[in-house]
Design a protein around this motif. Structure first.
Motif, mmCIF file in Angstrom:
data_model
loop_
_atom_site.group_PDB
_atom_site.id
_atom_site.type_symbol
_atom_site.label_atom_id
_atom_site.label_comp_id
_atom_site.label_asym_id
_atom_site.label_seq_id
_atom_site.Cartn_x
_atom_site.Cartn_y
_atom_site.Cartn_z
ATOM 1 N N ARG A 1 39.081 44.988 44.842
ATOM 2 C CA ARG A 1 39.816 45.158 46.086
ATOM 3 C C ARG A 1 39.478 44.060 47.090
ATOM 4 O O ARG A 1 38.458 43.376 46.963
ATOM 5 N N ASN A 2 40.338 43.936 48.110
ATOM 6 C CA ASN A 2 40.157 42.892 49.118
ATOM 7 C C ASN A 2 38.823 43.032 49.854
ATOM 8 O O ASN A 2 38.278 42.056 50.357
ATOM 9 N N ASP B 1 49.346 41.261 47.047
ATOM 10 C CA ASP B 1 48.074 41.748 47.540
ATOM 11 C C ASP B 1 47.594 42.919 46.673
ATOM 12 O O ASP B 1 48.374 43.793 46.315
ATOM 13 N N GLU C 1 45.758 45.431 47.453
ATOM 14 C CA GLU C 1 45.910 46.719 48.123
ATOM 15 C C GLU C 1 47.346 47.210 48.030
ATOM 16 O O GLU C 1 47.593 48.409 47.876
#
Length: 299
Positions: free
Chosen positions: A61-62, A266, A268
């Motif tokens: 994840r970011n 992205d 997410e």
């Protein structure tokens, strides 16, 4: 980056892989087994560890993964033919290399021929295709536990593949022994060609896509669902051309278990879109789907 006994070239490659505003706390690629044991033993107990092959079906994840990533390179490869249709394979060996070596010995691992990654990753996720998975042929494995000790685990010690995978989640596989079905190299070559064609039909050649994204939970049988179980596919097909207008992520009815993107997306957004699909299946079709992709780190 935990440098340990790693060559500079490998450090640079791994640092590039996890570069960004937030990255993993430590990424370690051991040179040998003693190196890995020392690393695991000295790592603070509160630091989570995740073994990573080639990163297949893994998304960080970011927010980053605040733990330690262990990556086994080609030093942990290797392939050895044993009696009784058995092979010893290193956890860092590429699945495609092992498939071809087994094929030349008249042993069947063709169902892994188009599955990317390493043998260690394939075992820890029970990878497979076309109704077969590697867990069916697993006999035993040498693992490094969280405290740095060496333990050999045997398939017969576990009542189900699910229990085996739970045990492996807190360990790093170093090598494994598989017992495979025998056939002629010529028959296996043809089987490999047929499976490759089948794989291309199922997964498409579209460049921006996830792999096999969802599976059906099968808790009653403690067995991992296979990619082409009719109910999973039927549920996703029923949603039709499902698309998120903001991220442009979409489901394609022609490839119902794959998420497509028009551009690099992205992580997410991918997770949110996938959870929306799962919610739609739950509410409209009374069907529960599990992620086949593992998301690591903070949201």
């Amino acid at each position: 980056m935990f440098k340990g006994d790693i060559e500079l070239e490998k450090q640079n490659r791994l640092e590039a892989l996890f570069s960004g505003d937030r990255c993993v706390q430590q990424c370690f690629q051991p040179v040998h087994m003693a190196d890995l044991r020392k690393f695991m033993h000295n790592l603070p107990k509160q630091v989570p560890v995740r073994a990573l092959g080639m990163g297949s079906n893994i998304v960080i994840r970011n927010g980053g993964f605040e733990g330690a990533i262990v990556m086994l390179g080609k030093r942990f490869g290797g392939f050895e033919l044993l009696p009784e249709n058995r092979v010893r394979v290193g956890a860092g060996a590429l699945t495609t290399d092992v498939v071809h070596k087994a094929k030349r010995c008249g042993l069947d691992l063709t169902f892994l021929g188009e599955v990317p990654g390493t043998i260690g990753g394939a075992i820890s996720s029970n990878a497979g295709f076309n109704g077969k998975s590697i867990g069916e042929y697993f006999l035993r494995a040498t693992t490094i536990r969280r405290d740095g000790t060496v333990k050999t685990i045997k398939r017969r010690e576990f009542s189900s593949t699910e229990d085996l995978l739970i045990d492996l989640a807190d360990a790093v596989i170093v090598q494994a022994i598989l017992q495979l079905e025998q056939d002629t190299p010529e028959s296996l070559n043809q089987r490999y060609i047929d499976l490759k064609r089948r794989h291309e039909q199922v997964y498409s050649l579209y460049p921006l896509k996830t792999g096999y994204a969802f599976c059906l939970p099968d808790l009653s049988k403690n067995k991992r669902s296979e990619p082409l179980l009719p109910h999973a596919v039927d549920a996703l097909v029923s949603l039709g051309a499902f698309q998120d207008s903001r991220s442009k992520l979409r489901l394609d009815p022609d490839h119902p278990n794959i998420i497509f993107a028009k551009s690099k997306s992205d992580f997410e957004a991918l997770e949110q879109f996938g959870n929306k699909i799962r919610s739609e299946c739950r509410e409209k079709l009374n069907t529960e789907l599990d992620w086949n992709i593992k998301f690591l780190g903070k949201k």
